[in-house]
Design an enzyme around this catalytic site. Sequence first.
Site, PDB file in Angstrom:
ATOM      1  N   CYS A 136      42.568  24.470  30.325  1.00  0.00           N
ATOM      2  CA  CYS A 136      40.564  24.253  29.255  1.00  0.00           C
ATOM      3  C   CYS A 136      40.964  23.875  28.343  1.00  0.00           C
ATOM      4  CB  CYS A 136      41.152  25.739  29.126  1.00  0.00           C
ATOM      5  SG  CYS A 136      39.154  26.183  27.844  1.00  0.00           S
ATOM      6  N   CYS A 139      40.101  25.505  25.038  1.00  0.00           N
ATOM      7  CA  CYS A 139      40.992  26.114  24.600  1.00  0.00           C
ATOM      8  C   CYS A 139      41.821  25.590  23.667  1.00  0.00           C
ATOM      9  CB  CYS A 139      41.210  27.437  25.160  1.00  0.00           C
ATOM     10  SG  CYS A 139      40.737  27.975  27.072  1.00  0.00           S
ATOM     11  N   ASP A 140      42.700  25.011  24.625  1.00  0.00           N
ATOM     12  CA  ASP A 140      43.653  23.670  23.884  1.00  0.00           C
ATOM     13  C   ASP A 140      43.373  22.719  23.135  1.00  0.00           C
ATOM     14  OD1 ASP A 140      45.110  26.163  24.183  1.00  0.00           O
ATOM     15  OD2 ASP A 140      45.471  25.427  26.782  1.00  0.00           O
TER      16      ASP A 140
END
Length: 314
Positions: A136, A139-140
């Site tokens: 993701c 997300c990261d």
Amino acid sequence: MTTERVRCLIIGSGPAGYTAAIYTGRANLSPVLYEGLQPGGQLTITTEVENFPGYPEGIGGTELMDDLRKQAERFGVDIRTGIATKADLSQAPYKITIDDEKIIEADTVIISTGATAKYLGLEDEKKYAGMGVSACATCDGFFYRKKTVAVVGGGDTACEEAIYLAGLASKVYLIVRKPFLRASQIMQDRVMSNPKIEVLFEHNTVGLFGENGVEGAHVVKRMGEADEERYDIAIDGFFLAIGHKPNSDIFKEYLDTDEVGYILTEGATPRTKVPGVFAAGDVADPHYRQAITAAASGCKAAIEAERYLSENNL
Ligand code: NDP
């Protein structure tokens, strides 16, 4: 184990689940919705959604899902935290176990459990989970500002993630196993014209290395029919974008699925082979997998559930 009886149980909280919730809530079916592993579904891990009708400027994925949730709450939907861990669809009312500790007996069940990101299956993906390996980018990606990362895959997701990461990182490798991208033309053009993205066509990743987290990947480049070249690339982050697996495992004993695990439904309807059990969204859609098509099938499932309940005087 406690047991609770409901008329309509919705499992999953992506566009399909929330849309089913809005419709069944408005129809006074007193639906109960369990959010599942990833509340809000896959859209909460994407950036901009540019193709959901009604948003000329696009909308953030999380924002869109928050709005759908609020809309469902407005119609009295009982939205709960919990994961469906077991299913018994052998006879009505259907029994769904939540978090291995509670059984919901439901007259109708709408399965909208979506799909989960796939991994290559390398040991190193597990070894470096949370230490440089991610599925993701939104997300990261933040952790890789001014660093070098690789994205694996050649579809729209891979292109989208590569472009997103290029906005943060100093360099992005896009590792594609075929000699071409499968993504839509507009995404391909954006990738190919981005100076920070280097596409490695006909490459496969065979391993990762690094002392404290990912420091590089071992890749293999296919050269013609028989030849190949093995070399290493230095990277700080390794992002998977190679598609998804439908979350249908607990239902497989009772429902038909295709070889990948997508639940099979009757024609263009969300009806499964078990009366009163419907499948909506990505868990039953190997073809389109769009937020809007998921929402549409959630709507169909809700209408089907309503009809089923009234036809059976439930
Ligand atoms: P896709 O199935 O479209 O693409 C998966 C990619 O991963 C393919 O390039 C595939 O390669 C590659 N791949 C699969 N397995 C491996 C493996 N073991 N090793 C290396 N590469 C592998 O998935 P997406 O998630 O990209 O997209 C899913 C759907 O969602 C599509 O319909 C897409 O159009 C849509 N989508 C739309 C977006 C938008 O419109 N904004 C954004 C994101 C997704 P190969 O080509 O060789 O099979």
